[in-house]
Scaffold this motif. Structure first.
Motif, short mmCIF file in Angstrom:
data_model
loop_
_atom_site.label_atom_id
_atom_site.label_comp_id
_atom_site.label_asym_id
_atom_site.label_seq_id
_atom_site.Cartn_x
_atom_site.Cartn_y
_atom_site.Cartn_z
N ALA A 189 0.72 -1.09 0.23
CA ALA A 189 0.20 0.12 0.18
C ALA A 189 0.98 1.36 0.01
N LEU A 190 1.91 1.36 0.83
CA LEU A 190 2.63 2.58 1.14
C LEU A 190 3.48 2.74 -0.32
N VAL A 191 4.26 1.61 -0.99
CA VAL A 191 4.84 1.92 -1.97
C VAL A 191 3.97 2.25 -3.27
N GLY A 192 2.76 1.51 -3.18
CA GLY A 192 1.95 1.85 -4.21
C GLY A 192 1.45 3.28 -4.33
N VAL A 193 0.90 3.66 -3.41
CA VAL A 193 0.53 5.25 -3.11
C VAL A 193 1.53 6.18 -3.40
N THR A 194 2.88 5.70 -3.06
CA THR A 194 3.76 6.71 -3.26
C THR A 194 4.24 6.79 -4.64
N VAL A 195 4.13 5.64 -5.44
CA VAL A 195 4.47 5.53 -6.89
C VAL A 195 3.40 6.46 -7.38
N TRP A 196 2.10 6.14 -7.09
CA TRP A 196 1.07 6.95 -7.82
C TRP A 196 1.24 8.17 -7.73
N TRP A 197 1.56 8.77 -6.39
CA TRP A 197 1.51 9.92 -6.17
C TRP A 197 2.70 10.94 -6.91
N THR A 198 4.03 10.17 -6.93
CA THR A 198 5.04 11.11 -7.37
C THR A 198 5.71 10.73 -8.60
N LEU A 199 5.09 9.60 -9.47
CA LEU A 199 5.55 9.19 -10.48
C LEU A 199 5.77 10.45 -11.61
N GLY A 200 4.76 11.41 -11.58
CA GLY A 200 4.54 12.30 -12.35
C GLY A 200 5.61 13.21 -12.55
N PHE A 201 6.31 13.56 -11.01
CA PHE A 201 7.47 14.39 -11.24
C PHE A 201 8.50 13.72 -12.03
N ASN A 202 8.97 12.19 -11.68
CA ASN A 202 10.22 11.69 -12.47
C ASN A 202 9.60 11.55 -13.90
N ALA A 203 8.52 11.46 -14.26
CA ALA A 203 8.22 11.46 -15.82
C ALA A 203 8.46 12.62 -16.33
N VAL A 204 8.27 13.63 -15.86
CA VAL A 204 8.47 14.87 -16.57
C VAL A 204 9.79 15.15 -16.74
N ILE A 205 10.78 14.78 -15.56
CA ILE A 205 12.07 14.98 -15.94
C ILE A 205 12.74 14.06 -16.96
N TYR A 206 12.24 12.74 -17.05
CA TYR A 206 12.55 12.00 -18.23
C TYR A 206 12.04 12.37 -19.43
N ILE A 207 10.77 13.08 -19.64
CA ILE A 207 10.53 13.64 -20.68
C ILE A 207 11.28 14.74 -21.43
#
Lengths: 325, 446
Positions: A189-207
């Motif tokens: 739960a904790l990992v899943g929620v954190t991934v859902w919550w913060t993946l956008g930030f890392n994705a923007v940097i990757y883009i």
């Protein structure tokens, strides 16, 4: 997240000031130094006051039995550290348990937060209709505060009256997982929620990183007959190396500092198993006012993180040398 | 970060970790200022409060409390009435969530920016007295002629730390048994259960009537308060009076924790009840019986749920229930200034007398005289009148509240989750708590 460092010295202004000083070279060099320091000064003052001074004070505090509300703050030498390494002391179990919790969380969240956002970024980098809408959707959770994310998921993941278990049950899956009060479900739960919550930030940097890779490299690879996988493997990944290193470091540090999600969603349950290191430090230092102990614990966590950062640097550097891009 | 305490004001969906700051004082003063002579020359002085109302020049007292929930309006009301009565004292009210309150108060006091008066929980007085945040009020009690037998039993002495009184009790609050009247009716239960057997029968009847899980057992807040109540019922004591040891790992403690887990094993409670879920389920009509604080009364009243309230059943050998109390305090900062100290004591004395109207906050007035007035006898919590004689408070030991969170609360959590046998969980955490308490004695003793 690292403090945003803006360049405090507009280069042209500096050059003009110096230029007015005349053609005398040694004088100008001396002037250069002063001007550079002047321009650095505002940031250095902040850095000194809010980073360096607290770090040094932290060491000092960790050598005392420090409760700022009490008149006496006796010097105890390395006792606070010794306590944390002494299996017979009351602090030993809670502290190392919290370090372990942080370790588990970091171990599982970091790889996911490196890989999943990369996949998202690859898709979002394609040209298709509604791309910006999807980019916004993936980034959206990141703008929420940890309190909002935590409280919302606490409701959704409730074992007995939560929506997640209710829907899982409705489609024939086990609907009685204790997401917030049993391990390993709580980690999922904790990992899943954190991934859902913060993946956008890392994705923007990757883009941003993906857009920096010159198109010609892909074209050249295509002419050489590279498959899509090969061009990803030999063009995209090497091109993203600096970005990936940044993402990895920032994600490790953010994961190691995880606090809010556990504080709000599980409150450390079951027992203290999901109490992370920062959670323990906050509880010890800010609630029990045992700041000496908390400062010592912070230092151990900091040293562990520094070590990990060095390893990450070394790994990326080594790979950089082995694979000519 | 007293997480456990966070829940107290969390009713009505107020954010647990947020805080609300109300400043009602400033505006009201404008209407009723002035009209005072220069009476402060006498200077009764610090600690020499005579019971005479403060008659000096107009001043403003900073007043801090944590009444963020349904108790907030009742307190605002009292503050307004006090200011209408006293032209020369105005109050600047600052309401802070309890969790933040106990972190900020010592910090603010240390910086000289703390309040003059405030309200805190009885079990926090010793800690803050040891930290020299608050100042003794013995002269106030003496001047008002107040003594132990003017108050609900047992609430008077835990406010004494090192032979000095630091708090003036406003109320007592305890756990109650709430039940869903509709469910009881459908199951054919006419009287709320009063002991282990009748509670068990009620749960069975409720299950037969189709309520699968009639009594949800929390493993976090307020689980440790249920545990403490049961421990006292079984004849145990959680802590040594002098703060040198935790003593809940005896037979009484085992019996208490084992009984809590048993409710899960019997199927009366589902497993793994998450934070606050037992209460949410109760409000949703999914749970028939729940033990919770009387601070939930206003919330339940508002919800329109057909709820009943009754004293805790006697599971052990004698009636007993955990309790705490809101106490007025004066800060050491205010004590440095004779005028402020006297104004503060005037305020505390007046509030103590008005405590019957504090019943509107869902609380039980601490003063015996106030518990005879209609405002209390007409209130829902009047149902607990007999339990008032069986209340137990934690002893006045500095730092005890902070010790409980990583020890007792963890043991209860493990025990109710069934992760660890009760005896083992309690023994381990009692040993840890004793160690921490010894460290605290050293820390606060110096």
């Amino acid at each position: 997240m690292a403090a945003p460092v803006t360049n405090p010295a507009p280069a042209t202004a500096a050059a003009e000031t110096v230029g007015a000083g005349g053609p005398d070279r040694p004088a100008r060099r001396r002037g250069d130094g002063i001007v550079a320091w002047l321009f650095l000064a505002p940031y250095l003052v902040l850095f000194g006051a809010f980073v360096l001074a607290p770090i040094v004070l932290g060491i000092w505090i960790s050598l005392h039995s420090w409760d700022f509300t009490l008149p006496g703050k006796p010097f105890v030498g390395l006792d606070n550290y010794a306590d944390l390494f002494d299996p017979d002391s009351v602090s030993f179990d809670p502290f190392w348990n919290s370090m372990q919790a942080t370790g588990i969380f970091t171990l599982f969240s970091v790889p996911l937060l490196i890989v999943v956002p990369l996949a998202v970024a690859m898709v979002m980098n394609q040209k298709f209709r509604g791309r910006n809408v999807f980019r916004a959707i993936y980034f959206a959770p990141y703008v929420l505060g940890v309190a909002v994310v935590g409280v919302m998921w606490r409701f959704l993941l409730d074992r007995n009256i939560g929506a997640v278990n209710s829907y899982l049950g409705a489609i024939g899956l086990p609907g009685d997982t204790a997401w917030l009060s049993s391990v390993p479900a709580a980690w999922v739960a904790l990992v899943g929620v954190t991934v859902w919550w913060t993946l956008g930030f890392n994705a923007v940097i990757y883009i941003a990183g993906l857009q920096d890779i010159p198109r010609e490299l892909y074209e050249a690879a295509e002419i050489d007959g590279a498959s899509r996988w090969s061009s990803f493997r030999h063009v995209t990944l090497p091109g993203l190396r600096p970005v990936t290193m940044f993402v990895t470091l920032v994600t490790i540090i953010a994961s190691a500092n995880m606090f809010g999600q556990a504080f709000i969603m599980t409150n450390g349950a079951p027992a203290r198993e999901t109490q992370t290191a920062i959670f323990y430090i906050a509880e010890t230092g800010l609630q029990n006012f045992q700041m000496g102990q908390a400062a010592a614990a912070s230092w151990i966590l900091t040293l562990a993180l520094m070590l990990l950062s060095v390893v990450v640097f070394a790994v990326f550097r080594a790979r950089g040398e082995v694979e000519p891009s | 970060m007293h997480r456990s305490r966070l829940v107290v004001p969390s009713r009505r969906g107020l954010s647990r970790r947020g805080f609300i700051t109300l400043t009602a004082g400033g505006l009201l003063v404008a209407g009723c200022g002035g009209g005072q002579g220069v009476g402060s020359q006498e200077k009764e002085g610090v600690g020499g409060f005579t019971g005479e109302e403060y008659a000096g020049s107009a001043l403003t007292l900073a007043y801090w409390n944590g009444f963020t929930g349904g108790d907030g309006p009742a307190m605002q009301d009292l503050v307004k009435r006090f200011m209408a009565d006293h032209d020369n004292i105005s109050l600047e009210n600052n309401t802070i969530e309890w969790a933040d309150f106990y972190q900020r108060l010592p910090a603010a006091a240390q910086a000289g920016k703390g309040p003059d008066v405030g309200v805190m929980h009885l079990d926090q007085l010793a800690t803050n007295a040891a930290r020299r945040v608050i100042s003794p009020l013995d002269d106030l009690a003496e001047a008002l002629g107040l003594a132990e037998d003017d108050f609900a039993p047992a609430v008077w002495s835990p406010a004494i730390y090192q032979d000095q009184r630091y708090g003036m009790p406003l109320d007592v609050h305890t756990l109650a048994m709430y039940y869903n009247q509709d469910h009881f009716e459908k199951a054919g239960i006419s009287e709320p259960p009063t002991d282990a057997q009748s509670l068990d029968e009620a749960c069975q009847a409720l299950q037969e009537a189709g309520f699968r899980n009639p009594f949800w057992m929390p493993n976090q807040w307020p689980a440790h308060l249920m545990f403490l109540s049961l421990l006292w019922q079984f004849g145990g004591e959680p802590y040594a009076e002098d703060g040198s040891a935790a003593t809940y790992d005896d037979e009484a403690g085992e019996a208490a924790l084992a009984w809590m887990r048993e409710q899960v094993d019997k199927g009366y409670s589902p497993d793994n009840v998450d934070i606050d879920t037992q209460y949410t389920a109760f409000k949703n009509g999914q749970n028939s019986i729940t033990w919770d604080g009387i601070w939930q009364i206003n919330d339940l009243e508002e919800s329109g749920l057909p709820y009943g309230i009754a004293p805790l059943p006697v599971i052990g050998e004698e009636p007993a229930a955990w309790a705490n109390s809101h106490n007025f305090f004066m800060t050491a900062q205010a004590a440095e200034d004779g005028d402020r100290a006297n104004a503060a004591k005037t305020f505390i004395g007046w509030m103590s007398e008005q405590s019957s109207s504090w019943s509107q906050a869902g609380m039980i007035p601490a003063r015996n005289s106030a518990r005879e007035e209609a405002e209390y006898t007409d209130s829902p919590q009047y149902a607990l009148r007999e339990q008032v004689d069986a209340l137990h408070f934690l002893p006045a030991v500095p730092g005890l509240g902070d010790v409980q969170i990583p020890t007792l609360e963890v043991a209860v959590n493990e025990g109710v989750l069934g992760a660890t046998p009760p005896a083992e969980a309690l023994a381990k955490q009692a040993a840890n708590a004793t160690e921490m308490m010894k460290q605290n004695l050293e820390r606060y003793g110096s």
